[in-house]
Design a protein around this motif. Structure first.
Motif, short mmCIF file in Angstrom:
data_model
loop_
_atom_site.label_atom_id
_atom_site.label_comp_id
_atom_site.label_asym_id
_atom_site.label_seq_id
_atom_site.Cartn_x
_atom_site.Cartn_y
_atom_site.Cartn_z
N LYS A 100 0.81 -1.22 0.00
CA LYS A 100 0.00 0.00 0.00
C LYS A 100 0.84 1.27 0.00
N ILE A 101 2.15 1.16 0.19
CA ILE A 101 3.01 2.33 0.32
C ILE A 101 3.44 2.83 -1.04
N THR A 102 3.36 4.17 -1.22
CA THR A 102 3.80 4.83 -2.46
C THR A 102 4.87 5.86 -2.12
N ALA A 103 5.37 6.51 -3.14
CA ALA A 103 6.40 7.54 -2.93
C ALA A 103 5.87 8.70 -2.10
N ASP A 104 4.56 8.92 -2.15
CA ASP A 104 3.97 10.01 -1.37
C ASP A 104 4.02 9.74 0.13
N ASP A 105 4.17 8.48 0.51
CA ASP A 105 4.21 8.12 1.93
C ASP A 105 5.63 8.16 2.51
N ILE A 106 6.60 8.49 1.67
CA ILE A 106 8.00 8.47 2.07
C ILE A 106 8.58 9.87 1.96
N LYS A 107 9.45 10.20 2.92
CA LYS A 107 10.13 11.50 2.89
C LYS A 107 11.64 11.27 2.92
N ALA A 108 12.29 11.71 1.82
CA ALA A 108 13.75 11.66 1.75
C ALA A 108 14.26 13.09 1.86
N TYR A 109 15.33 13.32 2.65
CA TYR A 109 15.79 14.69 2.86
C TYR A 109 17.27 14.71 3.23
N ILE A 110 17.86 15.90 3.10
CA ILE A 110 19.20 16.15 3.60
C ILE A 110 19.13 17.35 4.54
N ASP A 111 19.88 17.29 5.65
CA ASP A 111 19.85 18.34 6.66
C ASP A 111 21.02 19.30 6.40
N LEU A 112 20.70 20.56 6.06
CA LEU A 112 21.71 21.55 5.70
C LEU A 112 21.91 22.61 6.79
#
Length: 453
Positions: free
Chosen positions: A404-416
């Protein structure tokens, strides 16, 4: 004079009571016992006692005994002795509006020296105590003798300490803004919070020596919860709130505060909010397994606290240690109150963790977000390639969940946070909405360029 006569009467009365108790009464008892047992002898003794010569000798004997006792008492009372009167207050007279005085002891010890009778009389006589008249002295250092004023001149007195080294300061005054401090907050009903404290006049005047005035960092009104007449929602007035002056380290500074007490209107409210309980698994379950479901005995909780804390509280976190478990597990856990929360409607919950076989899935083209960069100084970071803008995320969990998981359910990030202009290789971090699932970015680091505005 009247007190001296009364003391003398009391002394001789005490002597007579001793004679009666230890001489006359015992002799009488012996005579009565003797005459009771021997009636004939009793009559003989009675006839003997009725003779004038016999009574004369008995009276002489008693007189000699009384003389010896009185003589011994006189010797005792004529011997010199001493008695200490401890913690006698010192009364000081000076211009309190103009000066501050340091070095005067609050109490002294007074030693009275004389015979026992004189000491007794001296203690019963009125005394003017220890008084100091400093009204004629000017600011500066002074050595002052402490004298004890006593009406009886036949005894000697010594005062400890006998001399005080005092300092006289010119008194100055300043206006300060009053702040409040709430004491014994744990005594307030857990469902209540203090919304506001309204003081009609927050300006006070502090008076004292210049060296003490300079130490004062703040003046506080100490509002004690124990003095609340009632604890319920609404506004109440608390009277006679004491004021204290403090230095920058929190130590009390001895200065005069005008006024020294105030009144305040205190508004009590009951702030609450219902938030969900969010289970956060800690650790990794055994290899080949994944969490299929998390069930709580209570899905939400009502929290009580300040309005500011409740406004920022979205959920109540509950950490569950699942590291290495290989089968379904039941937990009974205590909820932890966040900082600023005073009470929870529920303190303990049961958590049921169920496991199933683990499955994996890759989610492609998850966009990378840039967090905590100072946007007032720098432009939005530029990725050097498509691989630096998008990332593939591998997710692990139960198949029915990860399907049921899509890309909208995931958060990828970098801390600057803290980064400046330049080119950097930064670590990619990944989170997801479903905490039963593990998220791992296949690209560990990306390259970005930061430029100034």
């Amino acid at each position: 004079m009247k007190k001296i006569i009364q003391a003398t009467k009391a002394f001789f009365k005490k002597i007579w009571s001793v004679i009666d108790k230890y001489i006359i009464t015992p002799i009488t008892k012996i005579v009565l016992r003797f005459t009771g047992n021997y009636d004939k002898s009793g009559r003989t003794l009675e006839n003997w006692l009725s003779k004038k010569n016999t009574l004369l000798f008995i009276s002489l004997f008693i007189a000699v005994i009384v003389f010896i006792i009185v003589d011994q008492k006189i010797i005792v009372f004529s011997q010199s002795s001493a008695e200490v009167l401890k913690n006698q207050p010192v009364e000081v007279k000076y211009n309190e509006e103009a000066y501050v005085i340091e070095g005067i002891p609050e109490t002294v010890d007074i030693t009275i020296i004389g015979n026992a009778t004189e000491i007794y009389i001296a203690k019963q006589s009125p005394s003017n105590g220890v008084k100091l008249d400093l009204s004629g002295l000017k600011p500066g250092n002074h050595k002052i003798s402490l004298d004890y004023s006593q009406a009886i001149g036949s005894v000697d007195y010594t005062v400890n300490p006998a001399v005080a080294n005092i300092t006289i300061y010119q008194k100055i005054s300043e206006s300060r803004t009053l702040t409040t401090d709430i004491l014994n907050q744990e005594k307030l009903d857990s469902k209540l919070t203090i919304k506001s404290v309204n003081i009609k006049d927050d300006q006070v005047v502090i008076k004292g020596a210049e060296k003490d005035i300079k130490k004062v960092a703040n003046v506080k009104a100490l509002i004690d919860i124990n003095n609340f007449v009632k604890q319920e929602v609404g506004v109440m007035t608390v009277k006679d709130i004491p004021l204290k002056a403090y230095d920058e380290k929190g130590n009390v500074v001895d200065v005069e505060i005008l006024p020294n007490k105030i009144s305040a209107d205190i508004e009590l409210i009951s702030s609450s909010k219902e938030v969900p309980i969010k289970v956060i698994p800690k650790g990794e379950v055994a290899f080949g397994y994944a969490i299929s479901s998390i069930t709580l005995s209570e899905n939400s909780v009502v929290v009580y606290g300040t309005e500011e804390v409740l406004a920022s509280l979205e959920y109540l976190p509950l950490e569950v240690d699942v590291d290495g478990i290989t089968s379904d597990r039941e937990y009974k856990l205590e909820l932890t109150k966040p900082v600023g929360v005073k009470m929870l409607s529920v303190n303990n919950v049961s958590v049921s963790i169920k496991l199933s076989e683990e499955a994996t899935k890759d989610i492609e083209n998850v966009p990378i977000e840039y967090l905590n960069l100072d946007e007032t100084k720098y432009n939005k970071p530029q990725a050097l390639s498509k691989e630096d803008r998008m990332v593939t995320v591998s997710i692990k969990g139960v198949k029915s969940v990860i399907d049921k998981i899509t890309a909208d359910d995931i958060k990828a990030y970098i801390d600057l946070e803290g980064y400046k202009a330049g080119k950097y290789e930064v670590e990619v971090k990944v989170t997801g909405n479903d905490l039963k699932v593990q998220y791992v970015a296949k690209t560990k680091k990306v390259n970005v360029v930061i430029t100034e505005k």
